[in-house]
Design a protein around this motif. Structure first.
Motif, PDB file in Angstrom:
ATOM      1  N   CYS A 133       1.029  48.566 -26.331  1.00 23.98           N
ATOM      2  CA  CYS A 133       1.933  49.068 -25.287  1.00 23.98           C
ATOM      3  C   CYS A 133       2.663  50.318 -25.737  1.00 23.98           C
ATOM      4  O   CYS A 133       3.884  50.404 -25.627  1.00 23.98           O
ATOM      5  CB  CYS A 133       2.945  47.986 -24.896  1.00 23.98           C
ATOM      6  SG  CYS A 133       2.230  46.595 -24.046  1.00 23.98           S
TER       7      CYS A 133
ATOM      8  N   GLU B  37      -2.478  50.769 -20.702  1.00 23.12           N
ATOM      9  CA  GLU B  37      -1.578  50.330 -19.636  1.00 23.12           C
ATOM     10  C   GLU B  37      -1.823  48.886 -19.213  1.00 23.12           C
ATOM     11  O   GLU B  37      -1.019  48.314 -18.480  1.00 23.12           O
ATOM     12  CB  GLU B  37      -1.733  51.244 -18.414  1.00 23.12           C
ATOM     13  CG  GLU B  37      -1.020  52.581 -18.530  1.00 23.12           C
ATOM     14  CD  GLU B  37       0.489  52.413 -18.530  1.00 23.12           C
ATOM     15  OE1 GLU B  37       0.996  51.564 -17.774  1.00 23.12           O
ATOM     16  OE2 GLU B  37       1.157  53.107 -19.299  1.00 23.12           O
TER      17      GLU B  37
ATOM     18  N   ARG C 237       1.064  46.274 -19.513  1.00 23.14           N
ATOM     19  CA  ARG C 237       2.140  46.531 -18.555  1.00 23.14           C
ATOM     20  C   ARG C 237       1.689  46.206 -17.134  1.00 23.14           C
ATOM     21  O   ARG C 237       2.464  45.703 -16.321  1.00 23.14           O
ATOM     22  CB  ARG C 237       2.598  47.984 -18.668  1.00 23.14           C
ATOM     23  CG  ARG C 237       3.508  48.237 -19.852  1.00 23.14           C
ATOM     24  CD  ARG C 237       4.154  49.620 -19.771  1.00 23.14           C
ATOM     25  NE  ARG C 237       3.188  50.655 -20.074  1.00 23.14           N
ATOM     26  CZ  ARG C 237       3.000  51.155 -21.289  1.00 23.14           C
ATOM     27  NH1 ARG C 237       3.703  50.703 -22.304  1.00 23.14           N
ATOM     28  NH2 ARG C 237       2.114  52.110 -21.494  1.00 23.14           N
ATOM     29  N   TRP C 238       0.434  46.538 -16.821  1.00 21.24           N
ATOM     30  CA  TRP C 238      -0.110  46.220 -15.498  1.00 21.24           C
ATOM     31  C   TRP C 238      -0.093  44.715 -15.241  1.00 21.24           C
ATOM     32  O   TRP C 238       0.277  44.252 -14.162  1.00 21.24           O
ATOM     33  CB  TRP C 238      -1.540  46.760 -15.413  1.00 21.24           C
ATOM     34  CG  TRP C 238      -2.234  46.486 -14.118  1.00 21.24           C
ATOM     35  CD1 TRP C 238      -1.994  47.073 -12.908  1.00 21.24           C
ATOM     36  CD2 TRP C 238      -3.287  45.551 -13.899  1.00 21.24           C
ATOM     37  NE1 TRP C 238      -2.844  46.560 -11.947  1.00 21.24           N
ATOM     38  CE2 TRP C 238      -3.647  45.627 -12.533  1.00 21.24           C
ATOM     39  CE3 TRP C 238      -3.972  44.662 -14.730  1.00 21.24           C
ATOM     40  CZ2 TRP C 238      -4.660  44.850 -11.977  1.00 21.24           C
ATOM     41  CZ3 TRP C 238      -4.988  43.884 -14.174  1.00 21.24           C
ATOM     42  CH2 TRP C 238      -5.312  43.983 -12.824  1.00 21.24           C
TER      43      TRP C 238
ATOM     44  N   LEU D 105       1.927  42.486 -16.668  1.00 18.43           N
ATOM     45  CA  LEU D 105       3.316  42.049 -16.502  1.00 18.43           C
ATOM     46  C   LEU D 105       3.835  42.359 -15.102  1.00 18.43           C
ATOM     47  O   LEU D 105       4.564  41.568 -14.504  1.00 18.43           O
ATOM     48  CB  LEU D 105       4.203  42.713 -17.556  1.00 18.43           C
ATOM     49  CG  LEU D 105       4.007  42.242 -19.006  1.00 18.43           C
ATOM     50  CD1 LEU D 105       4.840  43.085 -19.953  1.00 18.43           C
ATOM     51  CD2 LEU D 105       4.363  40.759 -19.147  1.00 18.43           C
ATOM     52  N   ARG D 106       3.455  43.529 -14.564  1.00 17.79           N
ATOM     53  CA  ARG D 106       3.893  43.893 -13.219  1.00 17.79           C
ATOM     54  C   ARG D 106       3.286  42.978 -12.168  1.00 17.79           C
ATOM     55  O   ARG D 106       3.933  42.617 -11.184  1.00 17.79           O
ATOM     56  CB  ARG D 106       3.538  45.350 -12.941  1.00 17.79           C
ATOM     57  CG  ARG D 106       4.393  46.338 -13.736  1.00 17.79           C
ATOM     58  CD  ARG D 106       3.822  47.721 -13.717  1.00 17.79           C
ATOM     59  NE  ARG D 106       4.507  48.613 -14.658  1.00 17.79           N
ATOM     60  CZ  ARG D 106       3.969  49.692 -15.183  1.00 17.79           C
ATOM     61  NH1 ARG D 106       2.726  50.035 -14.879  1.00 17.79           N
ATOM     62  NH2 ARG D 106       4.656  50.442 -16.023  1.00 17.79           N
TER      63      ARG D 106
ATOM     64  N   GLN E 108       2.387  39.869 -12.613  1.00 20.85           N
ATOM     65  CA  GLN E 108       3.046  38.574 -12.730  1.00 20.85           C
ATOM     66  C   GLN E 108       4.463  38.616 -12.161  1.00 20.85           C
ATOM     67  O   GLN E 108       4.934  37.635 -11.583  1.00 20.85           O
ATOM     68  CB  GLN E 108       3.070  38.141 -14.193  1.00 20.85           C
ATOM     69  CG  GLN E 108       1.684  37.834 -14.746  1.00 20.85           C
ATOM     70  CD  GLN E 108       1.686  37.611 -16.240  1.00 20.85           C
ATOM     71  OE1 GLN E 108       2.530  38.142 -16.956  1.00 20.85           O
ATOM     72  NE2 GLN E 108       0.722  36.837 -16.730  1.00 20.85           N
ATOM     73  N   ALA E 109       5.136  39.763 -12.328  1.00 18.90           N
ATOM     74  CA  ALA E 109       6.489  39.897 -11.788  1.00 18.90           C
ATOM     75  C   ALA E 109       6.460  39.989 -10.260  1.00 18.90           C
ATOM     76  O   ALA E 109       7.393  39.539  -9.582  1.00 18.90           O
ATOM     77  CB  ALA E 109       7.166  41.136 -12.367  1.00 18.90           C
ATOM     78  N   THR E 110       5.399  40.567  -9.711  1.00 24.38           N
ATOM     79  CA  THR E 110       5.287  40.726  -8.260  1.00 24.38           C
ATOM     80  C   THR E 110       4.845  39.439  -7.587  1.00 24.38           C
ATOM     81  O   THR E 110       5.332  39.085  -6.512  1.00 24.38           O
ATOM     82  CB  THR E 110       4.280  41.849  -7.929  1.00 24.38           C
ATOM     83  OG1 THR E 110       4.714  43.051  -8.555  1.00 24.38           O
ATOM     84  CG2 THR E 110       4.186  42.069  -6.424  1.00 24.38           C
TER      85      THR E 110
END
Length: 317
Positions: A8, A179, A182-183, A185-186, A188-190
């Motif tokens: 990362c 990336e 980070r992709w 994590l995004r 999973q957060a969404t």
């Protein structure tokens, strides 16, 4: 092999140049004293674009972090075109400090062999086309540059220019794989309950494992809506794979379901490094664990060697 870095780390912006704002070039065909540019790259590209449009050649007389000077190749023969640009530290901009007016030594036509007309210049010209639609065809880009310069560039030169524009906009291959964490994590957060499994491989240097760096190996993912929707689909899945033909290769695997109205629904995805039983088992085991735990599921697949071997493996049930 998909052996690109999956750490990362932030990309080094100090070495990144965006062509946004330069795509129109010096369309007026003129420079003027006091005209400003944000970066030296814009300065260089604007002069290149100008000389290509007018079919002239020039020489670089001075080029460093504070000054950029070019003059006509025929300057010694009485042609006085010259431009001098300097970096104004107070304004943090480059400015035209001296300009002798338009070229008077002109050729009758622009040549595709013009020494300044490389794919970097074409990249600046097509940048906004690619930014608006990354899938824009090379043919369309050839037509766009032809309308600018009066002749058709080769497919390869425009392809290289588009590839560079894509990297400027979206990052290069290494940055794209970097990336991935980070992709994930995004995602999973969404969407809660999104399933993602990223596998990495250690780096070996001279037989020793480098603990500081890991490289991309495999990735499996599915979305909660896909998992829920499969409950209302036919007990049937189709599995297929497509080879990735760009820099790092590999295979993209997909499992597709079908509802009562014969609508197609992709339910899981995976990136693996090739076709064999181990990769196929990685895909099928997570498919069964996260999406299709029920018995009696019919699997349809082509002669994909990895899937076939995984289905026939004793521990695949």
């Amino acid at each position: 092999m998909l052996n690109v870095e999956a750490t990362c780390q932030q990309p080094d912006d100090a070495h990144t140049f965006s062509y946004q704002g330069l795509h129109d070039g010096n369309t007026s065909g003129k420079f003027q004293i006091g005209q400003s540019f944000q970066t030296k790259e814009e300065v260089v590209m604007s002069v290149k674009d100008y000389s290509i449009r007018r079919g002239v050649q020039y020489r670089v007389m001075e080029s460093h972090h504070l000054k950029y000077v070019r003059r006509c190749k025929e300057f010694e023969n009485g042609y006085t075109w010259m431009i001098r640009m300097a970096f104004r530290q107070r304004k943090s901009k480059w400015e035209v400090r001296r300009y002798n007016g338009a070229h008077t030594f002109l050729t009758t036509s622009i040549s595709s062999d013009h020494r300044q007309l490389n794919y970097h210049v074409i990249c600046a010209r097509i940048y906004q086309f690619v930014r608006a639609d990354a899938a824009v065809s090379i043919k369309v880009l050839q037509e766009a540059t032809e309308s600018t310069y009066g002749f058709r560039h080769s497919y390869r030169k425009v392809w290289k220019a588009k590839k560079k524009a894509v990297a400027q906009i979206y990052g290069d291959w290494e940055e794209s794989y970097t990336e991935l964490p980070r992709w994930i994590l995004r995602m999973q957060a969404t969407m809660d309950e999104t399933v993602t499994l990223l596998k990495t491989s250690p780096v070996r240097v001279g037989g020793e494992v480098d603990e500081s760096t890991e490289y991309f190996h495999r990735l499996f993912w599915t979305f909660p809506l896909c998992v829920e929707a499969f409950k209302y689909c036919k007990p049937l899945i189709s599995i297929d794979g497509t080879h990735l033909c760009e820099k790092y290769g590999g295979t993209l695997l997909l499992a597709i379901a079908q509802d009562g109205n014969s609508n197609m629904l992709p339910i899981v995805f995976a990136l693996v490094e090739g076709e064999n039983a181990e990769r196929g088992l990685f895909f099928l085991s997570h498919l069964r664990q996260h999406v299709t735990p029920q018995e009696g599921i019919l699997v349809i697949s082509d002669r994909h060697n990895g899937i076939k071997a995984a289905l026939e493996a004793p521990d695949s049930s």
